[in-house]
Structure formats: structure tokens, C-alpha cells
Design an enzyme around this catalytic site. Structure first.
Site, PDB file in Angstrom:
ATOM      1  N   ASP A   5     -29.909  -0.076   9.791  1.00 23.01           N
ATOM      2  CA  ASP A   5     -28.751   0.778   9.045  1.00 23.01           C
ATOM      3  C   ASP A   5     -27.664   1.143   9.837  1.00 23.01           C
ATOM      4  O   ASP A   5     -26.405   1.254   9.194  1.00 23.01           O
ATOM      5  CB  ASP A   5     -29.439   2.203   8.405  1.00 23.01           C
ATOM      6  CG  ASP A   5     -30.350   1.797   7.496  1.00 23.01           C
ATOM      7  OD1 ASP A   5     -30.285   0.966   6.493  1.00 23.01           O
ATOM      8  OD2 ASP A   5     -31.609   2.321   7.498  1.00 23.01           O
TER       9      ASP A   5
ATOM     10  N   LYS B 174     -28.017   0.617  32.443  1.00 21.86           N
ATOM     11  CA  LYS B 174     -29.049   1.412  31.719  1.00 21.86           C
ATOM     12  C   LYS B 174     -28.479   2.759  31.772  1.00 21.86           C
ATOM     13  O   LYS B 174     -27.967   3.290  32.819  1.00 21.86           O
ATOM     14  CB  LYS B 174     -30.650   1.416  32.361  1.00 21.86           C
ATOM     15  CG  LYS B 174     -31.413   2.257  31.575  1.00 21.86           C
ATOM     16  CD  LYS B 174     -32.820   2.375  32.055  1.00 21.86           C
ATOM     17  CE  LYS B 174     -33.597   3.002  31.492  1.00 21.86           C
ATOM     18  NZ  LYS B 174     -34.890   3.438  32.399  1.00 21.86           N
TER      19      LYS B 174
ATOM     20  N   LYS C 235     -30.052   1.962  -5.655  1.00 25.34           N
ATOM     21  CA  LYS C 235     -29.781   1.225  -4.691  1.00 25.34           C
ATOM     22  C   LYS C 235     -29.493  -0.294  -5.440  1.00 25.34           C
ATOM     23  O   LYS C 235     -28.457  -0.968  -5.030  1.00 25.34           O
ATOM     24  CB  LYS C 235     -30.921   1.087  -4.011  1.00 25.34           C
ATOM     25  CG  LYS C 235     -30.722  -0.098  -2.725  1.00 25.34           C
ATOM     26  CD  LYS C 235     -31.930   0.099  -1.603  1.00 25.34           C
ATOM     27  CE  LYS C 235     -31.575  -0.991  -0.498  1.00 25.34           C
ATOM     28  NZ  LYS C 235     -32.753  -0.815   0.467  1.00 25.34           N
TER      29      LYS C 235
ATOM     30  N   ASN D  29     -37.111  -1.445  13.712  1.00 27.99           N
ATOM     31  CA  ASN D  29     -38.028  -0.825  12.813  1.00 27.99           C
ATOM     32  C   ASN D  29     -39.425  -1.364  12.964  1.00 27.99           C
ATOM     33  O   ASN D  29     -39.599  -2.518  13.611  1.00 27.99           O
ATOM     34  CB  ASN D  29     -37.343  -0.753  11.397  1.00 27.99           C
ATOM     35  CG  ASN D  29     -37.177  -2.240  10.840  1.00 27.99           C
ATOM     36  OD1 ASN D  29     -38.042  -2.921  10.921  1.00 27.99           O
ATOM     37  ND2 ASN D  29     -36.092  -2.082  10.386  1.00 27.99           N
TER      38      ASN D  29
END
Length: 428
Positions: A296, A307, A361, A225
């Protein structure tokens, strides 16, 4: 929310004093950075420092004359110079601080302009020591350094280990100018009206996570991220500068390497590695701040040697995934008595939506505090210098934290953690 304190050093009055250590050759970099940050800078050199770094260069970089010992009792000065400079500066930076200047300062000697100024100064002083390893290890020097730290107006930056000018590898290298600049901002944020600095984290230990985690898809592709790690690292440094022992568990970072100096840093890559490191370190911490942006999901069986073709990669998105363990929830389950847990939630939406999602949360994870911050506003959040949002607490309170520099926000979060600890430790 409007961004406040966009340039925290703009217009601040800083005095940079240079003493006789070879590390003085780095000080012009610091002066230049402070000027670029908008500060008003004055420079002072001791006689031995003037042999190592040019007063003319410092004057040119600071856009002001560079003071030397012969200026102290100049008849053209309307007031004693050491007093006038001590009163002018909002913060004094001694970088580098040599063994000789340390000894004069710690013993209250007023020989020379700098020594007199340090005794007259009633504002915060940042002291970045630098010297040969054997000198730094000498018992007399260590006693002087310990004595210096009893002064609440002094922000001490002990030297780092590295290759020294004497070709020795060991402790004695002055901390990087980038870290000194960071400490200057922190010192200005910490100081009270008497010039004393916060030491309220003295004797406490903070465990911080920062950066992103990386999950492998195949030998060529990764799941990652946008987190730079800035918020977590600044939280760690702010705590250290307030006296804490800090353990930093971090994934890949996008920030100056110098910002890690002085921290016990544990680099990791994947969520599994971070999970294992947290399990080893949690029991020693008084508080944990989970600022890392942990992935996540991850591949159950990532391709290790070959690959994936584009077709196989597209097919893989529909199956073979699993959730990453909830690291914060695990910390809550096994935390020792009295440990405070701060979580972070990077969210999108309006104020009401973010507060609702953040509270859901916080309840789900069971942490004491949760920083809910928007990442869909320009100029704040991931990879930005600024952050803000709402701090949600277990007692149901919601504190608005206006957008400001991440370092300023770090100090606010440290204040909030201490408030919770006081409540937890209060007799029932």
C-alpha cells in the site's frame, strides 16, 4: 464457514500407468505423494517400463499389486483386466507417456494391457509426455500429440525444457510430479459425468498477478506482506488446464517451483516493476485477475547504500512515505472493450463488514468482480491451503463461496469470469 474438501484426493481411485521413458524413475515419487494425499492407487507398467522402474517398488508404494501385460488374460481374473481397471479408476494417469504408447493410443491400437485399457477407458486421462527432444520434435509424434488433444477426456501435459537423460538440453522432460498431482486434483474437479474435461478457456488469454510486492527501506530492510502467491498461481494453472493461454506476473513466492511449469511467468519485485509489466501485457488479455497483494505504501527515497540506524528508522516511519499507485484501478481505466477484471480484497471483520468494505473497494476501483476474503479466520487466507469469502459483482449480486481448497476456488472464479464475459459480449 467450514472448510470443505480438506483433502481433495481422499478416497479417490487413481490408476497410474508407466510407459517406457527414462522419466519412469520419477513415477514412484508421484505414487507416494498420491498415497499420502489419501488416494487409492493402482499401478500398471508396460514391458519396457518394467525395465526402468521396479514393479515391486510400485506395488509397495501403492499398497497393491502392480499390473503387467501378462496379467491381462489371467484365468484367475473374473473379468477382462483392461475393462475392470478402466471402470475402477476415477482418473487414469499416464506418467510418463512415451512416443510408442502415444502412437498406439492415438491410432486406436490395443496391443498390450495399457493400450487396451486406454481404449476402454471412459474416465479422464492425464497424459504427461516425456521423450528425447528430437523424438518430441518429430512430425509424426507431433501429429499424434495433436490428435490426442481432440479427445475431451484427455488432460495433456506437454513436456518441459531441461537437461535430459541423453545429456541434451531441450524439450522432452516430463513435468514435475508435484505439478502432475496438482493436475490430478484439477482434472477431478473439471470432469463431468461423462468424463469429459472443461475446455471453456480454449482460445482465451488470462493475465494473473500473484504473490507479494517488496519495497526497499534500506539495504538491510524490506517492506513485504504474508502473501505466498498460492491463490494467484493456482488460478493461473487452473485456467491453463482448461485451455487458456496464461501470463503470470508474480512477486516473491512461497510454493513449489514446479507449480510454475507451463506458465509464461514474469517475476517482479516491486510495485513499480509489476505496474510496468502489466502495462505491457494487459492489451492481449481477455481477462485479468489481480490476486497479488501489492504494497500500500513505500518510502519516497529509500536508503540505497547505508543501513539506517534504529533511531533513523523510527524517525523514518513518521515522514517520507507515499502511496503505491492503485494497479487495479489503472487496469480498469485502460482496459480494452470486453476485458473482464477480477480483484481481490483481503479483509477482516464479520460477514456484513467484509461485504460492505469489499463493495466499497469494488466501486472505488471499478472492477467487474471482487473476491472479498477474510484473513482473520484460522486455516484460510494468507499462506494457507484454503480460502473462501464472497464474490461481489457489478450487477449488485453477492455470491457466497464456502471455504475450500484454493484450487477448487480458482475453478469457481474462472466460471464467474466466463459468466461476466458472456454478458458483456451479448448483443444489446
Amino acid at each position: 464457514m467450514k472448510i470443505e474438501a480438506a483433502r481433495p484426493l481422499m478416497g479417490r481411485r487413481l490408476l497410474v500407468a508407466v510407459t517406457g521413458s527414462i522419466a519412469a524413475v520419477k513415477t514412484p515419487l508421484l505414487v507416494s505423494a498420491l498415497i499420502k494425499a489419501g488416494a487409492e492407487v493402482r499401478c500398471l507398467v508396460t514391458p519396457s517400463a518394467a525395465r526402468l522402474v521396479s514393479p515391486v517398488a510400485l506395488a509397495s508404494l501403492s499398497r497393491h499389486r502392480c499390473y503387467q501385460d501378462e496379467d491381462q488374460w489371467n484365468s484367475s481374473e473374473p473379468r477382462p483386466l483392461h475393462v475392470a481397471l478402466a471402470e475402477w479408476a476415477e482418473l487414469v494417469i499416464v506418467a510418463p507417456l512415451s512416443a510408442t504408447s502415444l502412437a498406439r493410443w492415438s491410432h486406436g491400437l490395443a496391443e498390450g494391457l495399457l493400450a487396451s485399457l486406454l481404449l476402454a477407458c471412459e474416465r479422464p486421462v492425464l497424459a504427461a509426455a516425456a521423450m528425447n527432444t528430437a523424438m518430441w520434435s518429430n512430425p509424426a509424434v507431433r501429429r499424434n500429440w495433436q490428435e490426442l488433444q481432440t479427445d475431451r477426456r484427455v488432460l495433456p501435459l506437454a513436456p518441459e525444457s531441461g537437461l535430459l537423460a541423453c545429456d541434451r538440453i531441450g524439450d522432452g522432460r516430463m513435468v514435475d510430479p508435484k505439478l502432475i498431482e496438482l493436475a490430478v486434483v484439477s482434472g477431478l474437479l473439471q470432469a463431468d459425468e461423462t468424463g469429459r474435461l472443461q475446455r471453456d478457456w480454449q482460445g482465451r488469454r488470462l493475465l494473473v498477478t500473484a504473490g507479494s510486492t517488496v519495497e526497499v527501506l534500506d539495504p538491510a530492510r524490506l517492506l513485504i506482506n504474508r502473501s505466498s502467491g498460492r491463490m494467484g498461481v493456482l488460478l493461473a494453472q487452473a485456467a491453463r488446464l482448461r485451455g487458456a493461454q496464461v501470463d503470470l506476473v508474480h512477486g516473491p513466492l512461497k510454493l513449489p517451483v514446479a507449480w510454475l511449469e507451463g506458465l509464461a511467468a514474469y517475476p517482479v519485485t516491486s510495485a513499480d516493476e509489476m505496474q510496468n509489466m502489466l502495462a505491457q501485457l494487459q492489451s492481449k488479455a481477455d481477462a485479468v485477475a489481480m490476486a497479488a497483494a501489492v504494497a500500500d505504501v513505500r518510502r519516497v527515497n529509500p536508503a540505497q547504500t547505508e543501513k539506517l540506524s534504529k533511531d533513523c528508522l523510527l524517525q523514518s516511519f513518521s515522514q517520507g512515505w507515499e502511496q503505491v499507485p492503485d494497479l487495479l484501478a489503472e487496469l480498469v481505466l485502460r482496459r480494452p472493450v470486453g476485458q473482464v477484471l477480477l480483484g481481490f480484497a483481503a479483509l477482516t471483520g464479520n460477514e456484513a463488514q467484509i461485504q460492505q468494505l469489499g463493495e466499497e473497494k469494488r466501486l472505488r476501483k471499478g472492477c467487474d468482480l471482487l473476491m472479498a476474503n477474510p484473513i482473520d479466520r484460522p486455516g484460510q487466507g494468507f499462506e494457507e491451503d484454503f480460502n473462501g469469502g464472497w464474490l461481489l459483482a457489478a450487477d449488485g449480486s453477492i455470491r457466497s463461496l464456502p471455504v475450500t481448497s484454493k484450487l477448487a476456488l480458482a475453478h469457481q472464479l474462472l466460471d464467474a469470469i466466463l459468466e461476466v464475459q458472456v454478458v458483456i459480449s451479448a448483443p444489446s
